[in-house]
Design a protein around this motif. Sequence first.
Motif, short mmCIF file in Angstrom:
data_model
loop_
_atom_site.label_atom_id
_atom_site.label_comp_id
_atom_site.label_asym_id
_atom_site.label_seq_id
_atom_site.Cartn_x
_atom_site.Cartn_y
_atom_site.Cartn_z
N THR A 40 0.84 -1.21 0.00
CA THR A 40 0.00 0.00 0.00
C THR A 40 0.88 1.26 0.00
N ASP A 41 0.23 2.44 -0.01
CA ASP A 41 1.01 3.69 0.13
C ASP A 41 0.69 4.34 1.49
N HIS A 42 1.51 5.34 1.87
CA HIS A 42 1.34 5.97 3.19
C HIS A 42 -0.06 6.49 3.39
N ALA A 46 -2.71 5.20 6.25
CA ALA A 46 -3.22 6.04 7.33
C ALA A 46 -4.73 5.95 7.48
N LEU A 47 -5.42 5.51 6.44
CA LEU A 47 -6.89 5.40 6.50
C LEU A 47 -7.34 4.14 7.24
N GLY A 48 -6.44 3.19 7.44
CA GLY A 48 -6.77 2.01 8.26
C GLY A 48 -7.14 0.75 7.49
N GLY A 99 -5.06 -0.11 -2.46
CA GLY A 99 -4.81 1.28 -2.85
C GLY A 99 -5.30 1.53 -4.26
N GLY A 100 -4.85 2.65 -4.81
CA GLY A 100 -5.21 2.96 -6.19
C GLY A 100 -4.31 2.20 -7.15
N GLY A 101 -4.28 2.65 -8.39
CA GLY A 101 -3.43 2.02 -9.40
C GLY A 101 -1.97 1.97 -8.96
N SER A 102 -1.54 2.97 -8.19
CA SER A 102 -0.12 3.00 -7.79
C SER A 102 0.23 1.77 -6.96
N ALA A 103 -0.62 1.45 -5.97
CA ALA A 103 -0.34 0.30 -5.09
C ALA A 103 -0.51 -1.02 -5.86
N ILE A 104 -1.55 -1.10 -6.67
CA ILE A 104 -1.82 -2.36 -7.38
C ILE A 104 -0.71 -2.64 -8.40
N ASP A 105 -0.31 -1.58 -9.13
CA ASP A 105 0.76 -1.78 -10.12
C ASP A 105 2.08 -2.16 -9.45
N THR A 106 2.38 -1.52 -8.30
CA THR A 106 3.61 -1.86 -7.60
C THR A 106 3.57 -3.31 -7.14
N PRO A 145 -8.87 -2.27 -4.95
CA PRO A 145 -8.76 -0.85 -5.28
C PRO A 145 -9.43 0.05 -4.24
N THR A 146 -8.81 1.19 -3.96
CA THR A 146 -9.42 2.20 -3.08
C THR A 146 -9.71 3.49 -3.85
N THR A 147 -9.44 3.50 -5.15
CA THR A 147 -9.89 4.59 -6.02
C THR A 147 -10.83 3.97 -7.04
N ALA A 148 -11.70 4.78 -7.63
CA ALA A 148 -12.52 4.29 -8.73
C ALA A 148 -11.91 4.89 -9.98
N SER A 154 -8.12 -5.53 -12.62
CA SER A 154 -8.47 -6.57 -13.59
C SER A 154 -7.55 -6.59 -14.80
N THR A 155 -6.60 -5.65 -14.91
CA THR A 155 -5.77 -5.61 -16.12
C THR A 155 -4.47 -6.39 -15.95
N ALA A 156 -3.83 -6.63 -17.08
CA ALA A 156 -2.61 -7.44 -17.12
C ALA A 156 -1.37 -6.56 -17.28
N MET A 157 -1.45 -5.31 -16.78
CA MET A 157 -0.29 -4.45 -16.96
C MET A 157 0.02 -3.65 -15.71
N CYS A 158 1.26 -3.17 -15.63
CA CYS A 158 1.60 -2.19 -14.60
C CYS A 158 2.40 -1.07 -15.25
N LEU A 186 -17.08 0.87 -0.32
CA LEU A 186 -16.95 1.60 0.95
C LEU A 186 -15.53 2.12 1.15
N LEU A 187 -14.55 1.47 0.50
CA LEU A 187 -13.16 1.92 0.65
C LEU A 187 -12.93 3.26 -0.04
N THR A 188 -13.86 3.70 -0.89
CA THR A 188 -13.63 4.94 -1.65
C THR A 188 -14.31 6.16 -1.02
N MET A 189 -15.02 5.96 0.11
CA MET A 189 -15.79 7.08 0.68
C MET A 189 -14.88 8.25 1.09
N THR A 190 -13.62 7.95 1.42
CA THR A 190 -12.69 9.00 1.90
C THR A 190 -11.93 9.70 0.78
N LEU A 191 -12.17 9.31 -0.46
CA LEU A 191 -11.41 9.93 -1.56
C LEU A 191 -11.70 11.42 -1.65
#
Length: 424
Positions: A40-42, A46-48, A99-106, A145-148, A154-158, A186-191
Amino acid sequence: MADETIFTWGAPPLKFGAGASDEIGFEMSGYGVRRVLVVTDHGVHALGAPERIADGLRRYGIEAEIFDGVHVEPTDDSMNKAAEYARAQGPWDGFVAVGGGSAIDTAKAVNLLTSHPGELMDYVNKPIGAAKVPPGGLKPLVAVPTTAGTGSESTAMCVMDILSMKVKTGISHWRLRPALAVVDPLLTMTLPPEVTAASGMDIVCHAVESYTARYYTSFDRKEPEERVTYCGSNPVSDLWCERAMGLLANSFRTAVREGADNVGARSDMMMAATFAGMGFGNAGVHIPHANGYPIAGMVRDYRPEGYPQDEPMVPHGQSVSLTAPEAFRFSFDSAPERHLRAAELLDPGADRAREPSEQLPSVLVALMRDVGIPNGIGGVGYSEDDVPDLVPGTMKQQRLLATCPRMPDEDDIAGILTRSVENW
Ligand SMILES: NC(=O)c1ccc[n+]([C@@H]2O[C@H](COP(=O)([O-])OP(=O)(O)OC[C@H]3O[C@@H](n4cnc5c(N)ncnc54)[C@H](O)[C@@H]3O)[C@@H](O)[C@H]2O)c1
Ligand SMILES: [Zn+2]
């Protein structure tokens, strides 16, 4: 050469809905894993949510640790550091990306580099890397994912920034696809609204670019071993893209305005991101995404609200949307009915533009103004004088440009960028 007659389509299994992220321990236990790294990222840490998910794994007797060093918009450097950490603390039997694409791609890159020998550059797309094929299966990766937006679950790339070359590129192979996507709105409510807007425009571009991509039958016939992840628009990807655009029409503006308490709008956006991922993850994207790479890679001092402020960045969703109106003016003649249908789906009540080719650009501009996207590449710090420096970065994305139904040359791209300095 004969026309192509075959298309391919793939996606991981999906668990979708409010509370789905509480079931990750159960899902992971099904893979027989004992030790799992949560990536994940910082900001997300921090969101828990990563802690809750790690606890959920522990309840199923799985040892879980959290790595929160993901760089927002990863670089070759940040992915290598994450892989070094995972190698040093390993071995791991599986990964959960939160996390968002950043965490999933990493997490995809970490999974690849800890499952097989070799360095990042061995696997990165040509001509920047050696585009080596992963020699075998990877460990199970559950993507949460925590971003929409990106659809990366679901993709095959980073995707990553290659710092020394100021260029964005990626690794693309079906083995990178997560084993399971767990999508919990529910994970996206804080975006923050700015991230909702940028990642939402990423969904819009995924859906519209794939929908207007070259049709799969228009490519040359491939041998089985030559088949790539992206095969052009096709009947299955089209369905997902159309549904994604309908959900965006209903809920994008509301999610930006009322995101903190409107679960329905957040759910629609998550579903739109997932659907668009299932579309573009197989069909491919074209000019707006190709332009997005140098626009993000060559940033000077733009620091968007809602994102970490420690360094300049143009968020992916902003970078890909800034030239979209002009790009779709350029591609209109190649498939007018698809451009008009996309405009209709994205905004069924829109006034009819004087020229048909203006319909989709005007729908996109109205949307970008409403959700607060910067006004053109000028809004993120570029002027007409920068266009000659941006063009080569776009031309390097030949794989994406070849997906456009009308192949652009350098002058076409320069024209699109120049006319995108301001979009309204
Ligand atoms: N692999 C793919 O198929 C694919 C597709 C499109 C984009 N991408 C890549 O994905 C990256 C962008 O990902 P993104 O747009 O999802 O954003 P992100 O992962 O970069 O996150 C953006 C910001 O939002 C914060 N954040 C994330 N979730 C949050 C939440 N629920 N509440 C509050 N803050 C939250 C993060 O901490 C970060 O600061 C780029 O690197 C892009 O190139 C990948
Ligand atoms: Zn994208």
